[in-house]
Write an enzyme that holds these catalytic residues in place. Structure first.
Site, PDB file in Angstrom:
ATOM      1  N   ARG A 239       0.854  -1.187   0.000  1.00 13.61           N
ATOM      2  CA  ARG A 239       0.000   0.000   0.000  1.00 13.61           C
ATOM      3  C   ARG A 239       0.888   1.234   0.000  1.00 13.61           C
ATOM      4  O   ARG A 239       1.877   1.306   0.739  1.00 13.61           O
ATOM      5  CB  ARG A 239      -0.908   0.028   1.233  1.00 13.61           C
ATOM      6  CG  ARG A 239      -2.100  -0.915   1.169  1.00 13.61           C
ATOM      7  CD  ARG A 239      -3.127  -0.485   0.104  1.00 13.61           C
ATOM      8  NE  ARG A 239      -4.312  -1.338   0.091  1.00 13.61           N
ATOM      9  CZ  ARG A 239      -4.439  -2.429  -0.670  1.00 13.61           C
ATOM     10  NH1 ARG A 239      -3.470  -2.796  -1.477  1.00 13.61           N
ATOM     11  NH2 ARG A 239      -5.556  -3.134  -0.632  1.00 13.61           N
ATOM     12  N   GLU A 268      -3.982   7.606  -5.121  1.00 13.87           N
ATOM     13  CA  GLU A 268      -4.170   6.886  -6.388  1.00 13.87           C
ATOM     14  C   GLU A 268      -5.417   7.404  -7.071  1.00 13.87           C
ATOM     15  O   GLU A 268      -6.442   7.549  -6.407  1.00 13.87           O
ATOM     16  CB  GLU A 268      -4.275   5.378  -6.117  1.00 13.87           C
ATOM     17  CG  GLU A 268      -2.966   4.830  -5.559  1.00 13.87           C
ATOM     18  CD  GLU A 268      -2.954   3.316  -5.356  1.00 13.87           C
ATOM     19  OE1 GLU A 268      -3.974   2.661  -5.639  1.00 13.87           O
ATOM     20  OE2 GLU A 268      -1.931   2.797  -4.912  1.00 13.87           O
ATOM     21  N   HIS A 287      -0.987   0.127  -9.745  1.00  7.42           N
ATOM     22  CA  HIS A 287      -1.623  -0.790  -8.781  1.00  7.42           C
ATOM     23  C   HIS A 287      -2.193  -2.030  -9.495  1.00  7.42           C
ATOM     24  O   HIS A 287      -3.403  -2.293  -9.445  1.00  7.42           O
ATOM     25  CB  HIS A 287      -2.725  -0.059  -7.998  1.00  7.42           C
ATOM     26  CG  HIS A 287      -3.085  -0.712  -6.700  1.00  7.42           C
ATOM     27  ND1 HIS A 287      -3.503  -0.032  -5.593  1.00  7.42           N
ATOM     28  CD2 HIS A 287      -3.078  -2.017  -6.321  1.00  7.42           C
ATOM     29  CE1 HIS A 287      -3.757  -0.870  -4.605  1.00  7.42           C
ATOM     30  NE2 HIS A 287      -3.507  -2.096  -5.024  1.00  7.42           N
ATOM     31  N   ALA A 289      -0.554  -5.326  -9.277  1.00  9.06           N
ATOM     32  CA  ALA A 289       0.188  -6.538  -8.896  1.00  9.06           C
ATOM     33  C   ALA A 289      -0.666  -7.806  -8.968  1.00  9.06           C
ATOM     34  O   ALA A 289      -0.156  -8.878  -9.272  1.00  9.06           O
ATOM     35  CB  ALA A 289       0.800  -6.373  -7.508  1.00  9.06           C
TER      36      ALA A 289
HETATM   37  C1  GLV Z   1      -5.065  -5.047  -3.910  1.00  7.45           C
HETATM   38  O1  GLV Z   1      -4.367  -4.122  -3.688  1.00  7.45           O
HETATM   39  C2  GLV Z   1      -5.486  -5.965  -2.898  1.00  7.45           C
HETATM   40  O2  GLV Z   1      -5.399  -5.651  -1.691  1.00  7.45           O
HETATM   41  O3  GLV Z   1      -5.962  -7.040  -3.264  1.00  7.45           O
END
Ligand code: GLV
Length: 328
Positions: A239, A268, A287, A289
């Site tokens: 985060r 963001e 963001h 991932a």
């Molecule tokens: C994305 O950031 C999540 O927390 O799944």
């Protein structure tokens, strides 16, 4: 019996939406790239029993007070720092999240950022496309080795340990710092438990895998960055607010650390004039991932299963505040 009313703050991938259409009276925010404003969420949840929210949607007491019938907030994410959990519990609203299904995908992306930042992949791509490549050069785009380097994991939960497993394949020494010591994983993966200053001083790569809480906000600031090696690389797929990004931009500009790979930001979307975006030694992403086709599909199915479980009187697979169950 009439189907329960549900509000979803963004269209979800895969069959998850079909399930929602079959089993609920669902309303979905129509835009993909823009989250619904808070006033819209408040209006839409006024008679809803279920809400599927995203990390982009702050769900606080004000939203909950606008939703007297709300029984479940199903977050389409593993992190749930966008939701006021005590406020939900106090109102008997169950909050759920989507851990597990995204672990390996996020760990893959963490390694993508490690490799891209260490080997300057994005800079090199830009240079090649721009026609700047004149000749093979002994010193063109020199980077840092990943194989055999030391990796420091700040947080050794599901994702941190999946990154540690990958690091073993790169013959890395792996240090970790966490509030919970995991001697089982230390033995299994040959990890070393350290305090945060030692981890920062000794690591070639520091990768963050803690949730955002009041304790982890700005856990990495100017003082911590100063402890890192001038050749070190900071990776954040957790985060944004865990890192003081202004301090990070200073450290990168002054070459007090070597590079960074950043998927998450304090605000963001990150404003285009953010100092981090002005630097070549930073690889950034919006963001993403957990953004593989398979994983986002699994997250959607799990978010819907969490939601339907509460609405249909079953125990959801991943409640955050199980103590709220059965109270509304
Ligand atoms: C994305 O950031 C999540 O927390 O799944």
């Amino acid at each position: 019996m009439s189907k329960p009313k549900v509000y979803v703050t963004r269209r979800l991938p895969g069959e998850a939406m079909d399930l929602l259409y079959q089993r609920t009276q669902v309303t979905v925010w129509g835009e993909d790239a823009v989250p619904p404003p808070k006033e819209v969420i408040k209006r839409e949840v006024a008679d809803a029993e279920g809400l599927i929210s995203l990390v982009t949607d702050p769900i606080d007491a004000e939203v909950m007070d606008a939703a007297p019938k709300l029984r479940v907030i199903s977050n389409y994410a593993v992190g749930y720092d966008n939701i006021d959990i005590p406020a939900a519990t106090a109102r008997g609203i169950v909050v759920t999240h989507t851990p597990g299904v995204l672990t390996e995908t996020v760990a893959d992306f963490t390694f993508a950022l490690i490799l891209a930042a260490a080997r300057r992949v994005v800079e090199a791509d830009r240079f090649t496309r721009e026609g700047k490549w004149k000749s093979w050069e002994p010193m063109l785009f020199l980077g840092q080795d990943v194989y055999g380097a030391t990796l420091g994991l700040v947080g050794l939960g599901r994702i941190g340990s999946a990154v540690a497993r990958r690091a073993k394949g790169f013959n890395m020494r792996v240090l970790y710092y966490d509030v919970v010591r995991r001697e089982d994983l230390e033995r299994e993966l040959g990890l070393e438990f350290t305090d945060l200053p030692t981890l920062l001083r000794e690591s070639d790569f520091v990768s963050i895998h803690t949730p955002l809480t009041p304790e982890t906000r700005h856990l990495i600031g100017a003082k911590e960055l100063n402890l890192m090696k001038p050749t070190a690389i900071l990776i954040n797929t957790a985060r944004g607010p865990i890192v003081d990004t202004i301090a990070l931009a200073h450290a990168l500009r002054e070459r007090r650390i070597w590079a960074a790979g950043i998927d998450v930001f304090e605000t963001e979307p990150v404003p285009p004039d953010h100092p981090l975006l002005q630097l070549d030694n930073v690889v950034v992403a919006p963001h993403i991932a957990s953004a593989s086709i398979a994983t986002r599909t699994k997250m959607a199915l799990l978010a819907v299963e969490n939601l339907l479980s509460v609405l249909e009187g079953r125990v959801p697979p991943h409640p955050v505040n199980p103590e709220a169950m059965g109270k509304r």
